[in-house]
Design an enzyme around this catalytic site. Structure first.
Site, mmCIF file in Angstrom:
data_model
loop_
_atom_site.group_PDB
_atom_site.id
_atom_site.type_symbol
_atom_site.label_atom_id
_atom_site.label_comp_id
_atom_site.label_asym_id
_atom_site.label_seq_id
_atom_site.Cartn_x
_atom_site.Cartn_y
_atom_site.Cartn_z
ATOM 1 N N TYR A 191 -21.805 6.574 28.961
ATOM 2 C CA TYR A 191 -20.945 5.423 28.652
ATOM 3 C C TYR A 191 -19.817 5.224 29.664
ATOM 4 O O TYR A 191 -19.199 4.157 29.690
ATOM 5 C CB TYR A 191 -20.379 5.541 27.229
ATOM 6 N N ARG A 222 -22.732 -7.089 15.686
ATOM 7 C CA ARG A 222 -22.885 -6.356 16.956
ATOM 8 C C ARG A 222 -23.199 -7.352 18.080
ATOM 9 O O ARG A 222 -22.679 -7.248 19.182
ATOM 10 C CB ARG A 222 -24.008 -5.310 16.844
ATOM 11 N N CYS A 233 -20.587 12.731 17.471
ATOM 12 C CA CYS A 233 -21.425 11.696 18.095
ATOM 13 C C CYS A 233 -22.654 12.378 18.667
ATOM 14 O O CYS A 233 -22.589 13.520 19.110
ATOM 15 C CB CYS A 233 -20.637 11.023 19.202
ATOM 16 N N ASP A 234 -23.760 11.654 18.677
ATOM 17 C CA ASP A 234 -24.995 12.297 19.151
ATOM 18 C C ASP A 234 -25.181 12.210 20.665
ATOM 19 O O ASP A 234 -26.120 12.782 21.197
ATOM 20 C CB ASP A 234 -26.211 11.686 18.449
ATOM 21 N N HIS A 262 -17.629 9.086 24.048
ATOM 22 C CA HIS A 262 -18.226 8.151 25.021
ATOM 23 C C HIS A 262 -17.371 8.079 26.290
ATOM 24 O O HIS A 262 -17.299 7.035 26.942
ATOM 25 C CB HIS A 262 -18.411 6.744 24.415
HETATM 26 C C1 G6P Z 1 -26.433 6.581 21.410
HETATM 27 C C2 G6P Z 1 -24.959 6.685 21.176
HETATM 28 C C3 G6P Z 1 -24.580 6.132 19.852
HETATM 29 C C4 G6P Z 1 -25.104 4.733 19.715
HETATM 30 C C5 G6P Z 1 -26.557 4.646 20.045
HETATM 31 C C6 G6P Z 1 -26.873 3.166 20.120
HETATM 32 O O1 G6P Z 1 -27.115 7.387 20.504
HETATM 33 O O2 G6P Z 1 -24.484 7.979 21.236
HETATM 34 O O3 G6P Z 1 -23.192 6.122 19.732
HETATM 35 O O4 G6P Z 1 -24.930 4.303 18.392
HETATM 36 O O5 G6P Z 1 -26.844 5.253 21.268
HETATM 37 O O6 G6P Z 1 -28.196 2.998 20.267
HETATM 38 P P1 G6P Z 1 -28.883 1.584 20.180
HETATM 39 O O7 G6P Z 1 -30.297 1.929 20.388
HETATM 40 O O8 G6P Z 1 -28.583 1.025 18.809
HETATM 41 O O9 G6P Z 1 -28.302 0.741 21.269
#
Ligand code: G6P
Length: 439
Positions: free
Chosen positions: A262, A92, A169-170, A200
């Site tokens: 996003y 990542r 997706c959340d 997104h």
């Molecule tokens: C939100 C998005 C997810 C993503 C997450 C990342 O929940 O909907 O798609 O995976 O944020 O969060 P992070 O804290 O890992 O950047």
């Protein structure tokens, strides 16, 4: 009682999911719960935490964690929750830093970073579906593996006849939670949202309550006058506060809609780029923050033998949401959730094969989407470009095509220049090595 498998058990999101499973044991009773992960070390820390949690809060549960696929994939599964991260946080970090080093947006799901993550994830996700289906056609596969947009298209192309895979997706749910808090304590289930787009990459157009009152205009005014400040504002990491500021900007520039956060990367790439630190990205923030905190705390709980005083789960919205989704399907409740589906006319003026993100009633027969009709030219144009990028990304993967990969990245609004697209593509191919298909 259900038999459940969590694929990606070693995730820092897992404790929240486990805690929610314990909290919802009456609504969603489980017989056997298995966590599977390819990373034994991460998995065992979370698994040992889970043992302590369940001993105290869910003693009747038959719980196992394993790295053995034979133990995980069984013919009596009812639900499989997928939340894998191919390449882990190390990759990542690369997905974010490589584009940034070339002056492009570095983000895990948007732009070249999302492309890279997508190229890595398709193979593993397809393998999970195959492993489940080798044992049972009955199990529901609830997939929230990122980048959800690309993974969903790939899974749809690879398993077109499979009606028991739901990509979800959340983020729309997170936004509904934020809106609910801003409005003084409404829950996401109080809303009947109207929303359309891609993952997104979408917009709320109305937020009705059960009586038909639309809260969107009120929220828009709140955001314009006081900024987008959900109740968790003070606790969020710095990068999220910047995201909230960009929501305000989007509402100001494009009134009448509440955007998915996003969209900031596609609508204001220059502005966002200036805020992103190429030396310390979101991956670094998460590794130093959530990752460290969750693993240390899980270890402490396992040693202490009690989870009663633990605050490991700061925010279990993510976990609770996926269980409520499963309940809506299992008990045929028909609750409305925003999910990712093959378009097939849901949005009239978009291609049938786009994987659109829209509200649907979740029933025992699967998602029943609500017709959206025609969408405005501005959104249509943006979505068509993004959909073409996503489709070409998946085709590049399936056909091992460098040309299509280059076309995809050139189409992405965060890239645009074909020269930069080639540069970033070559750099990502090199950094990913065997994790990428042959291009
Ligand atoms: C939100 C998005 C997810 C993503 C997450 C990342 O929940 O909907 O798609 O995976 O944020 O969060 P992070 O804290 O890992 O950047």
């Amino acid at each position: 009682k259900f038999n459940v498998l969590i694929v990606g058990g070693g995730s820092t999101w897992t404790p929240g999911l486990l805690k929610s499973l314990a909290n919802r044991k009456t609504q969603f009773p489980i017989n056997r719960l298995v966590m599977l992960d390819t990373n034994a070390e991460r998995q065992s820390v979370i698994g040992e935490y889970a043992k302590v949690l369940f001993k105290e809060e869910y003693p009747e549960l038959d719980f196992h964690y394993t790295t053995d696929k034979e133990e995980a994939y069984r013919d009596d599964l009812d639900f499989v929750f997928c939340q894998i991260r191919t390449g882990g946080y190390a990759m990542r970090e690369q997905d974010e830093k490589i584009p940034l080093s070339l002056g492009l947006i570095g983000q895990e799901t948007c732009g070249p970073g999302g492309f890279s993550y997508g190229m890595r994830s398709i193979k593993d996700m397809a393998e999970i579906v195959e492993n489940v289906r080798a044992k049972t056609d009955k199990a529901w596969i609830l997939n929230y593996t990122n980048p959800a947009a690309i993974v969903a298209i790939a899974i749809q192309k690879l398993f077109p006849e499979d009606k028991r895979i739901l990509n979800i997706c959340d983020q729309p749910e997170n936004l509904l939670r934020s809106y609910g808090r801003l409005l003084g304590g409404m829950s996401p289930r109080d809303f009947e949202p109207k929303y359309y787009g891609l993952n997104h990459f979408g917009w709320f157009t109305h937020l009705y309550d059960k009586d038909g009152k639309d809260y969107l205009p009120e929220l828009e005014q709140m955001i314009l006058s006081g900024g987008f400040r959900p109740a968790d504002y003070e606790q969020r990491d710095k990068s999220w506060l910047e995201t909230y500021a960009m929501v305000e900007q989007m509402v100001r520039d494009f009134p009448g809609y509440l955007p998915n956060t996003y969209l900031q990367y596609y609508l204001y790439p220059d502005k966002v780029l200036k805020k992103l630190n190429p030396e310390f990205t979101r991956a670094n923030e998460v590794m130093a923050g959530r990752e460290k905190r969750v693993f240390e705390e899980c270890q402490r709980v396992a040693e202490a033998g009690t989870s009663q005083d633990s605050n490991v789960v700061a925010n279990d919205a993510h976990g609770e949401f996926i269980i409520i989704v499963a309940e809506s399907i299992a008990y045929n409740q028909g609750q409305t959730f925003i999910v990712i589906l093959e378009n097939n006319g849901i949005i009239e003026n978009l291609p049938n094969d786009a994987m659109v993100e829209v509200p649907a009633a979740l029933t025992i027969h699967g998602p029943k989407p609500f017709a959206v009709g025609k969408i405005p030219t501005f959104h249509k144009g943006l979505i068509e470009g993004q959909n073409a990028y996503e489709q070409l990304t998946v085709e590049a993967y399936l056909e091992n095509s460098y040309e299509k990969a280059l076309q995809a990245l050139t189409l992405n609004r965060t890239v645009v220049s074909a020269q930069q697209a080639r540069q970033v593509l070559d750099a990502l191919i090199e950094a990913n090595g065997d994790l990428f298909p042959e291009l």
